[in-house]
Enzyme design. Structure first.
Site, mmCIF file in Angstrom:
data_model
loop_
_atom_site.group_PDB
_atom_site.id
_atom_site.type_symbol
_atom_site.label_atom_id
_atom_site.label_comp_id
_atom_site.label_asym_id
_atom_site.label_seq_id
_atom_site.Cartn_x
_atom_site.Cartn_y
_atom_site.Cartn_z
ATOM 1 N N ASP A 1 1.407 -1.566 -0.488
ATOM 2 C CA ASP A 1 -0.112 0.025 -0.090
ATOM 3 C C ASP A 1 1.053 1.203 0.182
ATOM 4 O O ASP A 1 0.495 2.457 -0.221
ATOM 5 C CB ASP A 1 -1.092 -0.135 1.172
ATOM 6 C CG ASP A 1 -0.542 -0.221 2.335
ATOM 7 O OD1 ASP A 1 0.778 -0.190 2.982
ATOM 8 O OD2 ASP A 1 -1.281 0.250 3.781
ATOM 9 N N SER A 2 2.001 0.999 0.238
ATOM 10 C CA SER A 2 2.796 2.067 -0.061
ATOM 11 C C SER A 2 2.767 2.459 -1.554
ATOM 12 O O SER A 2 3.271 3.883 -1.978
ATOM 13 C CB SER A 2 4.416 2.081 0.056
ATOM 14 O OG SER A 2 4.615 0.467 -1.002
ATOM 15 N N ASP B 1 -1.148 -6.553 -0.054
ATOM 16 C CA ASP B 1 -1.485 -6.216 0.667
ATOM 17 C C ASP B 1 -2.045 -4.463 1.431
ATOM 18 O O ASP B 1 -3.045 -4.385 0.849
ATOM 19 C CB ASP B 1 0.141 -4.257 0.700
ATOM 20 C CG ASP B 1 0.378 -4.414 2.383
ATOM 21 O OD1 ASP B 1 0.248 -4.926 3.283
ATOM 22 O OD2 ASP B 1 1.024 -3.139 2.390
ATOM 23 N N LYS C 1 -0.597 -9.303 2.316
ATOM 24 C CA LYS C 1 -0.145 -9.076 4.215
ATOM 25 C C LYS C 1 -0.429 -8.193 5.190
ATOM 26 O O LYS C 1 -1.489 -7.282 4.014
ATOM 27 C CB LYS C 1 0.992 -8.202 3.582
ATOM 28 C CG LYS C 1 1.950 -7.532 4.765
ATOM 29 C CD LYS C 1 3.912 -7.527 4.082
ATOM 30 C CE LYS C 1 3.399 -5.575 3.864
ATOM 31 N NZ LYS C 1 2.764 -4.808 4.765
ATOM 32 N N GLU D 1 -0.640 -5.467 9.035
ATOM 33 C CA GLU D 1 -0.036 -5.171 10.417
ATOM 34 C C GLU D 1 -0.053 -5.355 10.901
ATOM 35 O O GLU D 1 -1.431 -5.525 10.911
ATOM 36 C CB GLU D 1 0.675 -3.349 9.044
ATOM 37 C CG GLU D 1 1.209 -3.619 8.260
ATOM 38 C CD GLU D 1 1.116 -1.421 8.183
ATOM 39 O OE1 GLU D 1 1.009 -0.637 8.957
ATOM 40 O OE2 GLU D 1 1.691 -1.184 7.050
ATOM 41 N N GLU E 1 10.047 -4.047 9.760
ATOM 42 C CA GLU E 1 10.722 -2.921 9.365
ATOM 43 C C GLU E 1 11.140 -2.340 9.703
ATOM 44 O O GLU E 1 10.473 -2.383 10.799
ATOM 45 C CB GLU E 1 9.343 -2.525 8.732
ATOM 46 C CG GLU E 1 9.836 -0.907 7.916
ATOM 47 C CD GLU E 1 8.659 -0.368 7.148
ATOM 48 O OE1 GLU E 1 7.936 -0.867 6.621
ATOM 49 O OE2 GLU E 1 8.615 0.754 6.209
HETATM 50 O O1 KIV Z 1 3.288 -0.937 1.941
HETATM 51 C C1 KIV Z 1 4.253 -1.168 0.833
HETATM 52 O O2 KIV Z 1 5.087 -1.681 0.921
HETATM 53 C C2 KIV Z 1 4.949 -2.064 2.966
HETATM 54 C C3 KIV Z 1 6.556 -2.344 3.150
HETATM 55 C C4 KIV Z 1 6.854 -1.023 3.557
HETATM 56 C C5 KIV Z 1 6.678 -3.174 3.821
HETATM 57 O O3 KIV Z 1 4.211 -2.545 4.051
#
Ligand code: KIV
Length: 284
Positions: free
Chosen positions: A48-49, A87, A117, A119, A186
């Site tokens: 989600d970056s 993500d 994924k 968090e 991270e």
């Molecule tokens: O969103 C993303 O790219 C991530 C990385 C910072 C691990 O979660």
């Protein structure tokens, strides 16, 4: 096209057992996915970056499930063989276990990704367990978790003192017990990452800015090629200045158009004299 085999979870665990580091990168679009596929990258994260690197937001929070689905579909088209992870964006899993399972299911059904994924540590263990029980492989994410950046006090190293470090060690174990196949660390100190890696049994540990001792490494694609204009994190080695290369090309394009040097004959399409004469007659 490459002759690579489709990456599977057993293949990844085999690599870990053989002591070979796993390679992982973020990716958000089809052409980059195609390059990463050819480079043989093991795991690709549509992070989600995306919100910061591609959509230009100041944080990851505005990213929606629909944004993530659209980009994960594009990446899947470019990389049929890497282990592809979607993500889960902000508030797509925090509200409840059911929300988490439904959105993880959307990722799998609508994008063809291999895993998701999320968090968070112990407080997200029931979401992790629910997703895994639904038959969806899931990765945890501890340390600097960008969706909680406000609560964490900014983009800074996590777990520097013993008490906070212990919480991360405990959280990693809870996620492993909840069924996570892997945990991403991270921006935690390298010694903490090493301890967690040594203690992992049924999951493998990936480092982003957390040292060499993890089972594998992750980098943000835009950081490794100088493509993110706002800042350059210390953890990101720049493997090529693609940003400068592209900028030079853009400037050259602008000046060649201004000076009528572009396009040249090989860049356009001609018309036979006979057809042209006939056209003129028709126009008369
Ligand atoms: O969103 C993303 O790219 C991530 C990385 C910072 C691990 O979660």
């Amino acid at each position: 096209m490459t002759d690579r085999k489709k990456t599977s979870l057993p293949m990844l665990f085999k690599k870990v057992a053989a002591g070979e580091p796993i390679t992982m990168l973020t990716c958000y679009d089809y052409p980059t996915a195609h390059l990463q596929e050819q480079a043989g990258i093991d795991m690709i994260l549509v992070g989600d970056s995306l919100g910061m690197t591609v959509l230009g937001y100041e944080s990851t929070l505005p990213v929606t499930m629909d944004d993530m689905i659209r980009h994960t579909q594009a990446v899947r088209r470019g990389t049929p063989n890497a282990w592809l992870i979607g993500d889960m964006p902000y508030m797509s899993y925090q509200p409840s276990v059911e929300t988490a399972i439904r959105n993880a299911g959307r990722f799998m059904a609508e994008t063809g990704c291999d895993a998701v994924k999320l968090e968070g540590g112990a407080e997200m263990a029931d979401r992790m367990a629910g997703i895994v029980a639904a038959g969806i492989p899931a990765m945890g994410h501890l340390g600097l978790t960008p969706q909680s950046v406000s609560a964490l006090g900014g983009f800074r190293v996590q777990g520097k003192d013993a008490l906070r470090a212990k919480k991360i060690v405990d959280d990693a174990k809870v996620l492993e017990q909840a069924g996570a196949f892997s945990v991403l660390l991270e921006m935690v100190p390298d010694r903490l990452c090493e301890l967690i890696t040594q203690r992992a049994r049924d999951c493998f540990i990936i480092s982003l800015g957390s040292g060499l001792q993890a089972h594998g490494q992750l980098l943000i694609y835009h950081d490794m090629f100088g493509l993110y204009p706002r800042f350059r994190p210390r953890m990101a080695k720049v493997f090529g200045e693609a940003g400068s290369l592209i900028l030079n090309g853009l400037r050259q394009y602008a000046s060649e158009v201004s000076e009528r040097k572009f396009p040249a004959e090989e860049n356009w399409f001609g018309m036979p004299d006979e057809a042209y004469e006939e056209l003129l007659t028709l126009l008369d």
